[in-house]
Design a protein around this motif. Structure first.
Motif, PDB file in Angstrom:
ATOM      1  N   LYS A  76       0.793  -1.265   0.126  1.00  0.00           N
ATOM      2  CA  LYS A  76       0.115   0.128   0.099  1.00  0.00           C
ATOM      3  C   LYS A  76       0.953   1.223  -0.105  1.00  0.00           C
ATOM      4  O   LYS A  76       2.001   1.309   0.406  1.00  0.00           O
ATOM      5  N   THR A  77       0.380   2.236  -0.673  1.00  0.00           N
ATOM      6  CA  THR A  77       0.813   3.758  -0.676  1.00  0.00           C
ATOM      7  C   THR A  77      -0.048   4.578   0.172  1.00  0.00           C
ATOM      8  O   THR A  77      -1.319   4.144   0.092  1.00  0.00           O
ATOM      9  N   ASN A  78       0.587   5.595   0.747  1.00  0.00           N
ATOM     10  CA  ASN A  78      -0.189   6.342   1.374  1.00  0.00           C
ATOM     11  C   ASN A  78      -0.900   7.639   0.507  1.00  0.00           C
ATOM     12  O   ASN A  78      -1.451   8.384   1.152  1.00  0.00           O
ATOM     13  N   ILE A  79      -0.587   7.455  -0.780  1.00  0.00           N
ATOM     14  CA  ILE A  79      -1.267   8.200  -1.667  1.00  0.00           C
ATOM     15  C   ILE A  79      -2.709   8.322  -1.669  1.00  0.00           C
ATOM     16  O   ILE A  79      -3.335   6.950  -1.607  1.00  0.00           O
ATOM     17  N   ASN A  80      -3.652   9.198  -1.451  1.00  0.00           N
ATOM     18  CA  ASN A  80      -4.925   9.110  -1.463  1.00  0.00           C
ATOM     19  C   ASN A  80      -5.629   8.860  -2.744  1.00  0.00           C
ATOM     20  O   ASN A  80      -6.105   9.707  -3.437  1.00  0.00           O
ATOM     21  N   ILE A  81      -5.793   7.634  -3.022  1.00  0.00           N
ATOM     22  CA  ILE A  81      -6.192   6.985  -3.832  1.00  0.00           C
ATOM     23  C   ILE A  81      -6.768   5.610  -3.886  1.00  0.00           C
ATOM     24  O   ILE A  81      -6.083   4.668  -3.152  1.00  0.00           O
ATOM     25  N   PRO A  82      -7.844   5.030  -4.477  1.00  0.00           N
ATOM     26  CA  PRO A  82      -8.374   3.886  -4.361  1.00  0.00           C
ATOM     27  C   PRO A  82      -7.239   2.654  -4.633  1.00  0.00           C
ATOM     28  O   PRO A  82      -6.881   2.870  -5.667  1.00  0.00           O
ATOM     29  N   GLN A  83      -7.255   1.778  -3.833  1.00  0.00           N
ATOM     30  CA  GLN A  83      -5.913   0.635  -3.871  1.00  0.00           C
ATOM     31  C   GLN A  83      -6.593  -0.581  -3.491  1.00  0.00           C
ATOM     32  O   GLN A  83      -7.379  -0.769  -2.856  1.00  0.00           O
ATOM     33  N   ILE A  84      -6.013  -1.709  -4.567  1.00  0.00           N
ATOM     34  CA  ILE A  84      -6.475  -3.060  -4.034  1.00  0.00           C
ATOM     35  C   ILE A  84      -5.057  -3.859  -3.896  1.00  0.00           C
ATOM     36  O   ILE A  84      -4.250  -3.615  -4.556  1.00  0.00           O
ATOM     37  N   ILE A  85      -4.893  -4.427  -2.817  1.00  0.00           N
ATOM     38  CA  ILE A  85      -3.631  -4.757  -2.531  1.00  0.00           C
ATOM     39  C   ILE A  85      -3.636  -6.353  -2.548  1.00  0.00           C
ATOM     40  O   ILE A  85      -4.765  -6.956  -1.945  1.00  0.00           O
ATOM     41  N   VAL A  86      -2.662  -6.883  -3.347  1.00  0.00           N
ATOM     42  CA  VAL A  86      -2.706  -8.467  -3.599  1.00  0.00           C
ATOM     43  C   VAL A  86      -1.215  -9.080  -3.279  1.00  0.00           C
ATOM     44  O   VAL A  86      -0.161  -8.176  -3.126  1.00  0.00           O
ATOM     45  N   LYS A  87      -1.032 -10.308  -3.154  1.00  0.00           N
ATOM     46  CA  LYS A  87       0.220 -10.840  -2.640  1.00  0.00           C
ATOM     47  C   LYS A  87       1.329 -10.542  -4.098  1.00  0.00           C
ATOM     48  O   LYS A  87       2.353 -10.594  -3.964  1.00  0.00           O
ATOM     49  N   ASN A  88       0.696 -10.781  -5.323  1.00  0.00           N
ATOM     50  CA  ASN A  88       1.559 -10.995  -6.328  1.00  0.00           C
ATOM     51  C   ASN A  88       0.618 -10.195  -7.440  1.00  0.00           C
ATOM     52  O   ASN A  88      -0.440 -10.752  -7.977  1.00  0.00           O
ATOM     53  N   THR A  89       1.145  -9.096  -7.988  1.00  0.00           N
ATOM     54  CA  THR A  89       0.335  -8.239  -9.298  1.00  0.00           C
ATOM     55  C   THR A  89       0.520  -9.169 -10.414  1.00  0.00           C
ATOM     56  O   THR A  89      -0.394  -8.871 -11.228  1.00  0.00           O
ATOM     57  N   ILE A  90       1.582  -9.864 -10.691  1.00  0.00           N
ATOM     58  CA  ILE A  90       1.755 -10.735 -11.938  1.00  0.00           C
ATOM     59  C   ILE A  90       0.509 -11.742 -11.968  1.00  0.00           C
ATOM     60  O   ILE A  90      -0.029 -11.911 -12.919  1.00  0.00           O
ATOM     61  N   LEU A  91       0.328 -12.404 -10.896  1.00  0.00           N
ATOM     62  CA  LEU A  91      -0.655 -13.416 -10.780  1.00  0.00           C
ATOM     63  C   LEU A  91      -2.019 -12.712 -10.847  1.00  0.00           C
ATOM     64  O   LEU A  91      -2.995 -13.472 -11.532  1.00  0.00           O
ATOM     65  N   ALA A  92      -2.206 -11.717 -10.143  1.00  0.00           N
ATOM     66  CA  ALA A  92      -3.406 -11.068 -10.263  1.00  0.00           C
ATOM     67  C   ALA A  92      -3.989 -10.565 -11.575  1.00  0.00           C
ATOM     68  O   ALA A  92      -4.902 -10.756 -12.178  1.00  0.00           O
ATOM     69  N   LEU A  93      -2.822  -9.911 -12.445  1.00  0.00           N
ATOM     70  CA  LEU A  93      -3.093  -9.593 -13.719  1.00  0.00           C
ATOM     71  C   LEU A  93      -3.563 -10.908 -14.605  1.00  0.00           C
ATOM     72  O   LEU A  93      -4.554 -10.881 -15.440  1.00  0.00           O
ATOM     73  N   GLY A  94      -3.031 -11.962 -14.177  1.00  0.00           N
ATOM     74  CA  GLY A  94      -3.558 -13.203 -14.877  1.00  0.00           C
ATOM     75  C   GLY A  94      -4.832 -13.787 -14.388  1.00  0.00           C
ATOM     76  O   GLY A  94      -5.569 -14.359 -15.463  1.00  0.00           O
ATOM     77  N   LYS A  95      -5.203 -13.652 -13.097  1.00  0.00           N
ATOM     78  CA  LYS A  95      -6.618 -13.950 -12.818  1.00  0.00           C
ATOM     79  C   LYS A  95      -7.734 -13.071 -13.434  1.00  0.00           C
ATOM     80  O   LYS A  95      -8.775 -13.469 -13.882  1.00  0.00           O
ATOM     81  N   ILE A  96      -7.308 -11.660 -13.923  1.00  0.00           N
ATOM     82  CA  ILE A  96      -8.176 -10.810 -14.444  1.00  0.00           C
ATOM     83  C   ILE A  96      -8.590 -11.172 -15.816  1.00  0.00           C
ATOM     84  O   ILE A  96      -9.517 -11.318 -16.346  1.00  0.00           O
ATOM     85  N   ALA A  97      -7.217 -11.423 -16.664  1.00  0.00           N
ATOM     86  CA  ALA A  97      -7.264 -12.246 -18.051  1.00  0.00           C
ATOM     87  C   ALA A  97      -8.074 -13.468 -18.012  1.00  0.00           C
ATOM     88  O   ALA A  97      -9.017 -13.534 -18.998  1.00  0.00           O
ATOM     89  N   LEU A  98      -7.921 -14.282 -16.962  1.00  0.00           N
ATOM     90  CA  LEU A  98      -8.797 -15.477 -17.184  1.00  0.00           C
ATOM     91  C   LEU A  98     -10.289 -15.360 -16.957  1.00  0.00           C
ATOM     92  O   LEU A  98     -11.002 -15.890 -17.666  1.00  0.00           O
ATOM     93  N   TRP A  99     -10.645 -14.335 -16.049  1.00  0.00           N
ATOM     94  CA  TRP A  99     -12.128 -14.140 -16.008  1.00  0.00           C
ATOM     95  C   TRP A  99     -12.467 -13.549 -17.350  1.00  0.00           C
ATOM     96  O   TRP A  99     -13.979 -13.858 -17.608  1.00  0.00           O
ATOM     97  N   ILE A 100     -11.802 -12.640 -17.890  1.00  0.00           N
ATOM     98  CA  ILE A 100     -12.107 -11.995 -19.170  1.00  0.00           C
ATOM     99  C   ILE A 100     -12.547 -13.159 -20.108  1.00  0.00           C
ATOM    100  O   ILE A 100     -13.312 -13.282 -21.162  1.00  0.00           O
ATOM    101  N   ARG A 101     -11.288 -14.176 -20.333  1.00  0.00           N
ATOM    102  CA  ARG A 101     -11.666 -15.137 -21.130  1.00  0.00           C
ATOM    103  C   ARG A 101     -12.915 -16.055 -21.011  1.00  0.00           C
ATOM    104  O   ARG A 101     -13.413 -16.454 -21.973  1.00  0.00           O
TER     105      ARG A 101
END
Length: 259
Positions: A76-101
């Motif tokens: 997380k960053t303290n910049i005031n913007i909505p954030q989603i924190i995950v363990k691994n952003t590369i794997l998160a990218l893959g999960k989003i792509a799989l959902w779209i597929r």
């Protein structure tokens, strides 16, 4: 891209909200997801990928300055913007792509091989586009990041998706194929390549056949009969339609495969 809400992305990635107390912010809708702070589109979601030689968290301020509406990140960053924190952003990218597929009804063709993948992909795309709306891999973005990025561009109007899948180490093709979930796979050829990661020609052929493992049960496999080790992968190809092509027209390989 199939539009996704901020709330849905959190669910897909199993992430944690930060700076997202306002429910209206949680319901932000994204039509663009970006991983490059230099190419930010106002209103997009910026995913801060982390690799061995880079950490896109360093570019979050730049992404926000250029108009990113929210961030998906690992710390997380303290910049005031909505954030989603995950363990691994590369794997998160893959999960989003799989959902779209999974939301797409496109006919999906996955192409791998030691050489010629991009050329075959470009030729196939040119042919398929003559008949229906077709999406394909941009340039040669064929690794565990490039493949998900291709799928992010998929929408319900696409009738065909042609994806190039490459690798320089074991299990990379398996990972990408699990996201793509193809109906048809093509193994263009098997030659000594990326031996630093695969060690031997057998290691190369073993990696290339990973593309078969996530093929649909009624899927089709297209194989170059002039290449190596097909007889080793009989079980992986069981109950699938197999189409062979050959320059040398070598019947011995086919006999070995079916024996």
């Amino acid at each position: 891209m199939i539009p996704l809400s901020f709330k849905k992305i959190r669910s897909i990635t199993n992430g944690i909200y930060f700076n997202a107390k306002n429910i209206k912010k949680q319901n932000l809708i994204f039509s663009i997801i970006n991983i490059d702070s230099r190419k930010i589109t106002p209103g997009c979601l910026f995913i801060a990928l982390v690799g061995k030689r880079y950490n896109a968290h360093d570019f979050i301020p730049e992404a926000i300055k250029k108009g990113a509406a929210a961030i998906l990140l690992e710390k997380k960053t303290n910049i005031n913007i909505p954030q989603i924190i995950v363990k691994n952003t590369i794997l998160a990218l893959g999960k989003i792509a799989l959902w779209i597929r999974k939301k797409s009804n496109a006919n999906v063709i996955a192409i791998t091989g030691s050489s010629g993948k991009t050329s075959v992909k470009e030729i196939a795309t040119s042919i398929f586009q003559c008949y229906a709306k077709t999406l394909s891999t941009l340039k040669n973005f064929n690794n565990n990041i490039g493949v998900p990025l291709t799928l992010l561009n998929l929408n319900k109007s696409h009738k065909h998706l042609i994806v190039e899948i490459g690798a320089n180490h074991p299990k990379e093709i398996l990972y990408s194929t699990n996201i793509v979930k193809p109906n048809i796979v093509l193994i263009n050829n098997i030659h000594p390549s990326h031996l630093k990661g695969f060690k031997t020609l057998f290691g190369v052929s073993k990696a290339k056949q990973e593309i078969i493992l996530k093929l649909s049960q009624n899927g089709t496999i297209i194989c170059n009969a002039d290449s190596h080790h097909w007889n080793k992968w009989k079980k992986n190809a069981e109950n699938r339609n197999i189409i062979w092509f050959s320059i040398k027209k070598n019947p011995i390989i086919r006999q070995q495969y079916y024996s």
